[in-house]
Design a protein around this motif. Sequence first.
Motif, PDB file in Angstrom:
ATOM      1  N   ASP A 111       0.819  -1.215   0.000  1.00 46.52           N
ATOM      2  CA  ASP A 111       0.000   0.000   0.000  1.00 46.52           C
ATOM      3  C   ASP A 111       0.851   1.262   0.000  1.00 46.52           C
ATOM      4  N   ASN A 112       1.927   1.279   0.771  1.00 50.81           N
ATOM      5  CA  ASN A 112       2.810   2.452   0.802  1.00 50.81           C
ATOM      6  C   ASN A 112       3.482   2.677  -0.542  1.00 50.81           C
ATOM      7  N   ILE A 113       3.960   1.607  -1.152  1.00 49.99           N
ATOM      8  CA  ILE A 113       4.618   1.723  -2.459  1.00 49.99           C
ATOM      9  C   ILE A 113       3.625   2.218  -3.506  1.00 49.99           C
ATOM     10  N   VAL A 114       2.423   1.643  -3.509  1.00 48.22           N
ATOM     11  CA  VAL A 114       1.393   2.044  -4.472  1.00 48.22           C
ATOM     12  C   VAL A 114       1.091   3.532  -4.333  1.00 48.22           C
ATOM     13  N   ASN A 115       0.957   4.031  -3.099  1.00 46.19           N
ATOM     14  CA  ASN A 115       0.698   5.459  -2.897  1.00 46.19           C
ATOM     15  C   ASN A 115       1.826   6.308  -3.459  1.00 46.19           C
ATOM     16  N   ASP A 116       3.069   5.897  -3.259  1.00 42.14           N
ATOM     17  CA  ASP A 116       4.194   6.652  -3.793  1.00 42.14           C
ATOM     18  C   ASP A 116       4.257   6.602  -5.318  1.00 42.14           C
ATOM     19  N   ILE A 117       3.917   5.466  -5.905  1.00 44.93           N
ATOM     20  CA  ILE A 117       3.906   5.368  -7.370  1.00 44.93           C
ATOM     21  C   ILE A 117       2.825   6.267  -7.947  1.00 44.93           C
ATOM     22  N   ARG A 118       1.673   6.330  -7.305  1.00 43.44           N
ATOM     23  CA  ARG A 118       0.589   7.225  -7.763  1.00 43.44           C
ATOM     24  C   ARG A 118       1.087   8.658  -7.883  1.00 43.44           C
ATOM     25  N   ILE A 119       1.851   9.093  -6.880  1.00 43.83           N
ATOM     26  CA  ILE A 119       2.388  10.460  -6.873  1.00 43.83           C
ATOM     27  C   ILE A 119       3.482  10.612  -7.933  1.00 43.83           C
ATOM     28  N   SER A 120       4.343   9.604  -8.059  1.00 46.23           N
ATOM     29  CA  SER A 120       5.501   9.683  -8.949  1.00 46.23           C
ATOM     30  C   SER A 120       5.142   9.541 -10.421  1.00 46.23           C
ATOM     31  N   VAL A 156       3.444  -4.174  -8.295  1.00 46.12           N
ATOM     32  CA  VAL A 156       3.788  -4.459  -6.913  1.00 46.12           C
ATOM     33  C   VAL A 156       2.959  -5.666  -6.497  1.00 46.12           C
ATOM     34  N   ASN A 157       3.627  -6.739  -6.066  1.00 45.44           N
ATOM     35  CA  ASN A 157       2.974  -7.991  -5.692  1.00 45.44           C
ATOM     36  C   ASN A 157       3.339  -8.388  -4.276  1.00 45.44           C
ATOM     37  N   CYS A 158       2.372  -8.957  -3.552  1.00 44.91           N
ATOM     38  CA  CYS A 158       2.639  -9.691  -2.317  1.00 44.91           C
ATOM     39  C   CYS A 158       2.271 -11.142  -2.579  1.00 44.91           C
ATOM     40  N   TYR A 159       3.227 -12.026  -2.350  1.00 42.37           N
ATOM     41  CA  TYR A 159       3.017 -13.461  -2.523  1.00 42.37           C
ATOM     42  C   TYR A 159       2.830 -14.080  -1.147  1.00 42.37           C
ATOM     43  N   ASN A 160       1.664 -14.659  -0.916  1.00 40.34           N
ATOM     44  CA  ASN A 160       1.327 -15.299   0.347  1.00 40.34           C
ATOM     45  C   ASN A 160       1.199 -16.799   0.076  1.00 40.34           C
ATOM     46  N   TYR A 161       2.292 -17.522   0.307  1.00 41.84           N
ATOM     47  CA  TYR A 161       2.318 -18.957   0.004  1.00 41.84           C
ATOM     48  C   TYR A 161       1.725 -19.774   1.146  1.00 41.84           C
ATOM     49  N   SER A 162       1.121 -20.888   0.787  1.00 44.16           N
ATOM     50  CA  SER A 162       0.555 -21.784   1.792  1.00 44.16           C
ATOM     51  C   SER A 162       1.666 -22.358   2.676  1.00 44.16           C
ATOM     52  N   VAL A 163       1.312 -22.688   3.893  1.00 39.01           N
ATOM     53  CA  VAL A 163       2.270 -23.262   4.842  1.00 39.01           C
ATOM     54  C   VAL A 163       2.794 -24.598   4.316  1.00 39.01           C
ATOM     55  N   THR A 164       1.961 -25.367   3.620  1.00 35.58           N
ATOM     56  CA  THR A 164       2.387 -26.679   3.122  1.00 35.58           C
ATOM     57  C   THR A 164       3.503 -26.571   2.091  1.00 35.58           C
ATOM     58  N   LEU A 165       3.539 -25.466   1.334  1.00 34.62           N
ATOM     59  CA  LEU A 165       4.628 -25.284   0.365  1.00 34.62           C
ATOM     60  C   LEU A 165       5.961 -25.026   1.056  1.00 34.62           C
ATOM     61  N   GLY A 166       5.913 -24.300   2.165  1.00 38.15           N
ATOM     62  CA  GLY A 166       7.144 -23.994   2.890  1.00 38.15           C
ATOM     63  C   GLY A 166       7.980 -22.888   2.258  1.00 38.15           C
ATOM     64  N   TRP A 167       7.441 -22.160   1.298  1.00 39.45           N
ATOM     65  CA  TRP A 167       8.166 -21.068   0.641  1.00 39.45           C
ATOM     66  C   TRP A 167       7.988 -19.784   1.433  1.00 39.45           C
ATOM     67  N   ASP A 168       8.987 -18.897   1.337  1.00 34.43           N
ATOM     68  CA  ASP A 168       8.908 -17.611   2.011  1.00 34.43           C
ATOM     69  C   ASP A 168       7.920 -16.702   1.293  1.00 34.43           C
ATOM     70  N   ASP A 169       7.024 -16.087   2.064  1.00 29.08           N
ATOM     71  CA  ASP A 169       6.200 -15.026   1.494  1.00 29.08           C
ATOM     72  C   ASP A 169       7.146 -13.905   1.077  1.00 29.08           C
ATOM     73  N   HIS A 170       6.747 -13.124   0.062  1.00 31.65           N
ATOM     74  CA  HIS A 170       7.623 -12.029  -0.335  1.00 31.65           C
ATOM     75  C   HIS A 170       6.879 -10.942  -1.089  1.00 31.65           C
ATOM     76  N   LEU A 171       7.494  -9.784  -1.097  1.00 27.63           N
ATOM     77  CA  LEU A 171       7.046  -8.653  -1.893  1.00 27.63           C
ATOM     78  C   LEU A 171       7.964  -8.566  -3.101  1.00 27.63           C
ATOM     79  N   ALA A 172       7.384  -8.297  -4.255  1.00 25.78           N
ATOM     80  CA  ALA A 172       8.177  -8.085  -5.464  1.00 25.78           C
ATOM     81  C   ALA A 172       7.747  -6.774  -6.111  1.00 25.78           C
ATOM     82  N   LEU A 173       8.693  -5.892  -6.317  1.00 27.61           N
ATOM     83  CA  LEU A 173       8.483  -4.672  -7.080  1.00 27.61           C
ATOM     84  C   LEU A 173       9.105  -4.935  -8.444  1.00 27.61           C
ATOM     85  N   THR A 174       8.259  -4.998  -9.480  1.00 26.92           N
ATOM     86  CA  THR A 174       8.699  -5.415 -10.812  1.00 26.92           C
ATOM     87  C   THR A 174       8.511  -4.292 -11.818  1.00 26.92           C
TER      88      THR A 174
END
Length: 189
Positions: A111-120, A156-174
């Motif tokens: 949300d913070n990044i999106v607000n800054d991109i809107r301005i920029s 701007v993405n937030c990846y929320n992986y299931s616990v069964t996958l065991g992968w780290d959740d992460h933010l990606a600015l692409t």
Amino acid sequence: MWRLLLIFILTLSFQTLTKADDITDFEIEGISIGDSALDFFTKEEIKKNSKKYYKDKKFTPVEMNNFSFFKKYSGIDFDYKSNDPNYIIHAISGIISYKNKNIEKCYNQLDNIVNDIRISLPGFQEEEKVAETHSVDEESKITRVAFWGTSGVIIVNCYNYSVTLGWDDHLALTINTNKFNDFLITAYD
């Protein structure tokens, strides 16, 4: 050309950017669309960290993690044309991992990044925030906001992986060029 640095502050709010009008005006860890990856990494590092995600081999994806000059991101992913001896970057992502599964922190940063991109980027077309199921499994989710301009897209993405996958959740600015976005339409066919 103006070069702006997107600065994440992991524990505080996102810093406001100066107005920009082109995706090449942005840097992730000092790297921009149109730069040669060779200015930051050796050929050996690039080859060692290249991946084979796409059926179409026009572009080569590379994942660089935990390099000493990374200050705000745990990783930088980029793509270059496979036959390009200069390794010119057509897509770049800054990755922040959440090893403790603190997805709410990711959503706040999104949300913070999106607000800054809107301005920029007032001339870019913002898509509405969407949350959808990830293709890896039905419990994993992606929340995304995209900004489209004449030169490309910032997502701007937030990846929320299931616990069964065991992968780290992460933010990606692409940041992708239009040429790379066109490639992605058929990359996995």
